[in-house]
Design an enzyme around this catalytic site. Structure first.
Site, mmCIF file in Angstrom:
data_model
loop_
_atom_site.group_PDB
_atom_site.id
_atom_site.type_symbol
_atom_site.label_atom_id
_atom_site.label_comp_id
_atom_site.label_asym_id
_atom_site.label_seq_id
_atom_site.Cartn_x
_atom_site.Cartn_y
_atom_site.Cartn_z
ATOM 1 N N LYS A 32 108.917 33.867 -3.133
ATOM 2 C CA LYS A 32 110.213 33.843 -2.467
ATOM 3 C C LYS A 32 110.949 35.163 -2.709
ATOM 4 C CE LYS A 32 112.513 30.007 -2.385
ATOM 5 N NZ LYS A 32 113.154 28.837 -2.972
ATOM 6 N N ARG A 101 117.542 29.791 -7.520
ATOM 7 C CA ARG A 101 116.370 29.214 -6.861
ATOM 8 C C ARG A 101 115.074 29.584 -7.574
ATOM 9 N NH1 ARG A 101 117.275 28.524 -1.084
ATOM 10 N NH2 ARG A 101 119.505 28.665 -0.711
ATOM 11 N N GLY A 110 109.250 22.267 -3.188
ATOM 12 C CA GLY A 110 109.914 21.090 -3.730
ATOM 13 C C GLY A 110 109.480 20.711 -5.139
ATOM 14 N N MET A 112 109.772 22.553 -7.936
ATOM 15 C CA MET A 112 110.645 23.034 -9.011
ATOM 16 C C MET A 112 112.097 22.943 -8.559
ATOM 17 S SD MET A 112 108.487 26.133 -10.612
ATOM 18 C CE MET A 112 108.275 26.941 -9.068
ATOM 19 N N ARG A 345 108.278 32.820 4.223
ATOM 20 C CA ARG A 345 107.015 32.714 3.476
ATOM 21 C C ARG A 345 105.943 32.230 4.452
ATOM 22 N NH1 ARG A 345 108.731 27.386 -0.042
ATOM 23 N NH2 ARG A 345 109.057 26.020 1.722
ATOM 24 N N HIS A 468 110.386 16.252 3.485
ATOM 25 C CA HIS A 468 109.519 16.442 2.319
ATOM 26 C C HIS A 468 108.168 15.750 2.522
ATOM 27 C CE1 HIS A 468 108.037 15.221 -1.689
ATOM 28 N NE2 HIS A 468 108.338 16.476 -1.981
ATOM 29 N N ARG A 591 63.375 13.334 3.843
ATOM 30 C CA ARG A 591 62.822 12.489 2.769
ATOM 31 C C ARG A 591 62.007 11.386 3.441
ATOM 32 N NH1 ARG A 591 68.280 13.534 0.447
ATOM 33 N NH2 ARG A 591 68.086 14.192 -1.728
ATOM 34 N N ARG A 647 59.150 16.546 3.458
ATOM 35 C CA ARG A 647 58.709 16.370 2.068
ATOM 36 C C ARG A 647 57.782 15.169 1.986
ATOM 37 N NH1 ARG A 647 62.952 14.911 -2.576
ATOM 38 N NH2 ARG A 647 62.866 12.881 -1.583
ATOM 39 N N SER A 800 61.920 25.216 -2.347
ATOM 40 C CA SER A 800 63.220 24.611 -2.061
ATOM 41 C C SER A 800 63.731 24.020 -3.375
ATOM 42 C CB SER A 800 63.091 23.525 -0.999
ATOM 43 O OG SER A 800 64.351 22.943 -0.795
ATOM 44 N N CYS A 868 67.930 22.169 -1.436
ATOM 45 C CA CYS A 868 68.157 20.938 -0.679
ATOM 46 C C CYS A 868 68.807 19.863 -1.542
ATOM 47 C CB CYS A 868 66.876 20.443 -0.044
ATOM 48 S SG CYS A 868 65.616 20.024 -1.256
ATOM 49 N N TYR A 888 68.334 30.287 2.778
ATOM 50 C CA TYR A 888 69.193 29.285 3.422
ATOM 51 C C TYR A 888 69.673 28.258 2.396
ATOM 52 C CZ TYR A 888 65.275 26.073 3.018
ATOM 53 O OH TYR A 888 64.298 25.280 2.499
HETATM 54 C C1 PEP Z 1 66.642 17.007 -5.559
HETATM 55 O O1 PEP Z 1 66.132 16.559 -6.571
HETATM 56 O O2 PEP Z 1 67.559 17.848 -5.570
HETATM 57 C C2 PEP Z 1 66.208 16.514 -4.232
HETATM 58 C C3 PEP Z 1 66.671 17.041 -3.123
HETATM 59 O O3 PEP Z 1 65.376 15.468 -4.213
HETATM 60 P P1 PEP Z 1 65.861 13.952 -4.420
HETATM 61 O O4 PEP Z 1 67.342 13.932 -4.434
HETATM 62 O O5 PEP Z 1 65.283 13.205 -3.274
HETATM 63 O O6 PEP Z 1 65.231 13.619 -5.720
HETATM 64 MG MG MG Z 2 64.243 15.476 -6.393
#
Ligand code: PEP
Ligand code: MG
Length: 941
Positions: A32, A101, A110, A112, A345, A468, A591, A647, A800, A868, A888
């Site tokens: 402020k 203030r 609001g 303080m 602000r 408020h 899975r 998997r 992964s 993953c 990724y």
């Molecule tokens: C993990 O273990 O991170 C995974 C992705 O496999 P899950 O959760 O199926 O064991």
């Molecule tokens: Mg696992």
């Protein structure tokens, strides 16, 4: 002597003291204060003021008293303000009044304290009456001071003032404060002074300097008030920043009909529309507008009342927005036709509004696309993907007469919960009883914030879009309806009524913060569609563009230099389609065992598990093959052209079998009742399940270990994958199958299983006479695999990270029980900074990952690396994956948009300076420059 106090014209000194960085300026004089200094420098009309620094506050917190020299500096700054205004503090002939203030580095609306009208005493009040000829205004201001000072500084409950005023108005037959006359207010001054005496045993201070001193101290103290601490905890604001105190010359909006006061946002904080949104009141003081007690006027109408002031106001606010390149939230007062700006602000806003404003400002050329992306937090994207009411169900509720009330749609989103009428109970019911709670109040005050945070939704019967309740709910993304004025709340009976309809405490209601409607009962909710949120789609497209730029990462040769891609964990074609529509460019985890649980498949799976011979097992597996092939076919089709990681079976087989205890009970009951039909089968099944029992199944016969001891299952799966891929290829779909082997701990496991599976893959391609590229890889979810990644990468074409298991096994914490048993305590006690199952532990698990990538790429430079585990959708963990060289991250389809944004944030944060340039040159909008000399000052956002 250390400088604790800065005068309105001392911005240069502040910049010198802080090095000129605007963030540091804000840290020293508060947000402020920084705004006031900046506006003053730019020639915006700001009442003369001075600011006591946050450093003084921090010293006060340590020592319990003002730091040496501070008060003298206050007194000399006050002298300068007196000089500038031509008024004198405490002088009955021409008294200067000031406000005190709070203002921390980060806005904490609001949370303080603030005290207005400091300097009014019996003597100065009498003097002001003579001077202004307006006793009504003077005694109204005086009673406000006693009330605020009483509540804020002396800790007297509000009711001590509110109740006598209510009684007095009732006795006089007044409805509104505006009906009170000068004598009425003078009378109330006496009543309020009595109330102070009664509660505190001493008189309301008649020494203006004492008032100022105590008010300053109270503002310092409010930094550590409960609501401020709760707020900071929620917003992750450090507790050691302290608040500045701004002592500002009072200007009065309650000097008659040529005066007024208001608040405004330069763009709509709810929708983001580029249109000023604000409210004002003539002949009123600031808190009248925010409290929502009197009906305010829309800011556009000021044009009719005071065209000149309106024009000046629009001009100033437009300059402010361009100067700060941000939507501004301003407070202003008009005193006898003169406009004063009291605050500017960056405005708080809903997630929807934030995204629209960021995208619009980038399109207007005010900011770059990169800045637009950086302005949006992953939490805001999350909020935009929050559920809404199911449209049909909503219509049905309307038709069936469940509509209870309508109010102002203050914060969008849908909420369903049980009604509670005060913040403490709402919090208790939510925290202890795990209830979904809707907090209902006539209006909310800062003391109610903990209840609001705990609630799914908020409903008030009073107040408007800037009340408020509205401001706080918007900030936290809590659906909120305010000013539903048809509702009568009976706090004694703990119920609310609209005509004949009654909702009691504990009853369910549904609150639609998007439309302002409130319904009795529960309305089902649906996930919002991302497709309809055009601005968000644009922003995410910009995020992807950032990640796809080359050289965003400085990396060893051959490693990825672009930012992260975002893939999704999806088991079924419909999830894959959603993931793709949310922007995923691959499936990082399917899975397959989830498919085994479908009702028509489970009996076949169980038959396969219980088979006595390999032939019998193969027979059952042959029955499963068409199901799996169809599943994979759908996945490849949905992800045409994108990689799909499938998997192979992972969990221990007992998970597919009936529950042992339940089966045992059934067997015993049958035996007791003498039932024989089917008993033998159940007994055999029970014996088989007992035979499969393991003390530590998560560390037992699962993953690749299971594949080695029962290869027929994965052989069937690989056949199904490649048959489906071949069929899809023949239909013109581009397939990129990647087969993932789970739970590898030693390279020998891969050496044993992988060649068999590759043989099947090749056989299928020969049979089907098609060829396509595929990969075989593994999960890294056992510490040994991470440590021996160099060996493993000689066979695995991709890694992964299964960070759910990797965290479990690295810490030795059971992922199923740790949260329930000790993790919460660990986090509370600071033993762990965060729950490691939610946010990657960089120093332990993260280090293993880093090592694994380095060793893996030493063996195989082109090694593809992803994650993953659940961490793939967590922004902090995504940043780590960016840093260590992942290609990724893969997360649940709903988190894909959040991950795209987080990936772009990481890329921008760590980009080498040259690479961070936006692809498209931004054309600068014509900005009306504020008369600022701060051009050289770098503003860090
Ligand atoms: C993990 O273990 O991170 C995974 C992705 O496999 P899950 O959760 O199926 O064991
Ligand atoms: Mg696992």
């Amino acid at each position: 002597m250390k400088k604790w106090v800065y005068l309105f014209n001392e911005i240069k000194e502040i910049e010198r003291a802080t090095g000129g960085n605007w963030d540091d300026v804000k840290a020293l004089v508060g947000g402020k204060g920084a705004g006031l200094f900046d506006m003053t420098r730019a020639g915006v009309p700001v009442p003369p003021f001075f600011t006591i620094t946050t450093q003084a506050c921090n010293e006060y917190q340590k020592a319990g008293k003002f730091p040496a020299g501070m008060w003298d500096q206050v007194l000399s700054a006050l002298k300068q303000v007196e000089k500038k205004t031509g008024k004198k503090f405490g002088d009955p002939k021409n008294p200067l009044l000031v406000s005190c203030r709070s203002g921390a580095k980060f806005s904490m609306p609001g949370m303080m304290d603030t005290v207005l009208n400091i300097g009014l005493t019996d003597e100065t009040a009498a003097g002001m009456v003579k001077l202004t000829g307006n006793p009504r205004f003077v005694y109204d201001s005086y009673r406000r001071l006693i009330e605020m000072f009483g509540a804020v500084v002396l800790g007297i409950p509000d009711e001590a003032f509110e109740e006598p005023l209510k009684e007095y108005k009732a006795k006089k037959g007044y409805k509104l404060d505006t009906e009170m006359t000068a004598d009425d207010w003078k009378h109330m001054v006496g009543v309020f002074r009595e109330a102070v005496k009664e509660h505190k045993g001493f008189d309301f201070p008649q020494d203006p300097f004492k008032q100022l001193e105590l008010a300053t101290e109270a503002v310092f103290k409010s930094w550590n008030g409960k609501r401020a601490i709760d707020y900071r905890n929620h917003e992750h604001i450090p507790h050691d920043l302290g608040t500045a105190v701004n002592i500002v010359t009072m200007v009065f909006g309650n000097m008659g009909d040529d005066s007024g006061t208001g608040v405004a946002f330069t763009r709509n904080p709810s929708t983001g529309d580029k249109k000023m949104m604000g409210e004002y009141l003539l002949n009123a003081q600031g808190e009248d507008v925010v409290a929502g007690i009197r009906n305010t006027d829309q800011i556009e109408n000021l044009k009719n009342h005071m065209p000149e002031v309106y024009k000046q106001f629009m001009d100033i606010t437009s300059k402010l927005e361009k100067h700060y390149k941000e939507m501004q939230d301003v407070e202003f007062t008009i005193e006898h036709g003169k406009l004063w700006m009291l605050q500017t602000r960056n405005g708080k806003r809903t997630a929807k509004s934030a995204v629209k404003i960021a995208v619009d400002m980038a399109n207007e050329g005010l900011i770059t696309r990169d800045e637009a992306v950086q302005r949006i937090t992953p939490d805001q994207v999350d909020a935009l993907l929050h559920p809404q009411f199911d449209e049909q169900a909503l219509k049905n509720s309307e038709k069936s007469g469940a509509l209870f009330a309508k109010g102002v749609n203050a914060s969008p989103g849908a909420a369903v919960g049980q009604v509670y009428f005060d913040a403490d109970i709402a919090e208790k019911m939510s925290k202890e009883n795990k209830q979904d709670v809707i907090m209902v109040r006539p209006f909310t005050k800062p003391d109610d914030v903990h209840g609001m945070i705990a609630a799914k939704g908020v409903l008030t019967s009073e107040g408007g879009a800037t009340s408020h309740a509205a401001v706080v709910a918007r900030q936290f993304g809590i659906p909120c309806v305010v000013g539903a004025s048809a509702i009568r709340i009976d706090l004694e009976k703990r119920e609310m009524n609209v005509g004949e309809k009654t909702v009691k405490e504990g009853d369910w209601i549904s609150v639609d913060g998007t439309t302002g409607n409130v319904f009795i009962g529960k309305i089902p909710m649906t996930a919002p569609s991302l497709e309809e949120q055009t601005e968000l789609l644009t922003l995410l497209k910009w995020a992807d563009e950032i990640c796809s730029r080359p050289n965003m990462r400085v990396a060893p040769k051959g490693w990825p230099t672009r930012g992260l891609q975002v893939w999704a964990n999806a088991d079924y074609p419909k999830d894959a389609r959603r993931a793709r529509s949310y922007g995923a460019v691959g499936i990082g985890l399917c899975r397959t065992e989830h498919m085994f649980f479908e009702p028509e498949r489970l009996p076949i799976v169980q038959r396969m598990i219980l088979a006595d011979s390999s032939a019998e097992r193969t027979k059952a597996l042959n029955e499963l093959l068409p199901f799996q092939r169809k599943d994979f076919d759908g996945l490849f089709e949905a992800m045409d052209g994108c990689p799909v990681i499938i998997r192979l079976i992972d969990p221990p087989l007992h998970e597919f079998m009936p529950d042992e205890e339940k089966l045992f009970e059934e067997v015993v009951t049958m035996r007791v009742k003498g039932e024989t039909a089917g008993l033998k089968e159940k007994e055999d099944l029970l014996a088989a399940i007992k035979g499969m029992h393991e003390s530590n199944p998560m560390m037992g016969l699962r993953g690749v270990r299971l594949s080695i001891s029962m290869p027929e299952i994965v052989e069937m799966q690989v056949r199904a994958i490649f048959e489906a891929a071949a069929d899809c290829t023949k239909r013109g779909i581009t397939v990129k199958p990647e087969v993932m082997i789970p739970l590898t701990g030693t390279v020998k496991e891969l050496e044993w299983i992988q060649p068999r599976l590759i043989r099947i893959a090749s056989a299928v391609m020969d049979e089907k006479k098609v060829n396509f590229h595929y990969k075989f890889g593994t999960m890294i979810e056992i510490p040994r695999a991470a440590v021996t990644a160099g060996e493993i990468a000689q066979h695995a074409e991709f890694f992964s990270f299964g960070t759910n298991d990797l965290t479990q096994m690295t810490f030795g914490y059971s992922r199923d029980d740790a949260e329930r048993n000790f993790l919460v305590t660990y986090v509370e006690q600071g033993i762990l900074p965060k729950n490691p199952f939610q946010t990657l532990d960089r120093t332990g698990v993260g280090r293993l990952m880093k090592m694994a990538i380095e060793d893996g790429r030493t063996s195989r430079l082109e090694l593809e690396v992803g994650i993953c585990g659940e961490h793939g959708g967590d922004p902090d963990s995504i940043e780590w994956c960016h840093l260590i060289g992942n290609n990724y991250v893969s997360c649940s389809p709903f988190r894909v948009p959040i991950a795209r944004l987080a990936a772009a944030h990481a890329a921008l944060k760590y980009a080498p300076k040259k690479a961070a340039k936006p692809a498209k040159k931004v054309v600068k909008a014509k900005t009306v420059k504020m008369k600022t000399k701060a051009k050289s000052v770098r503003r860090k956002k």
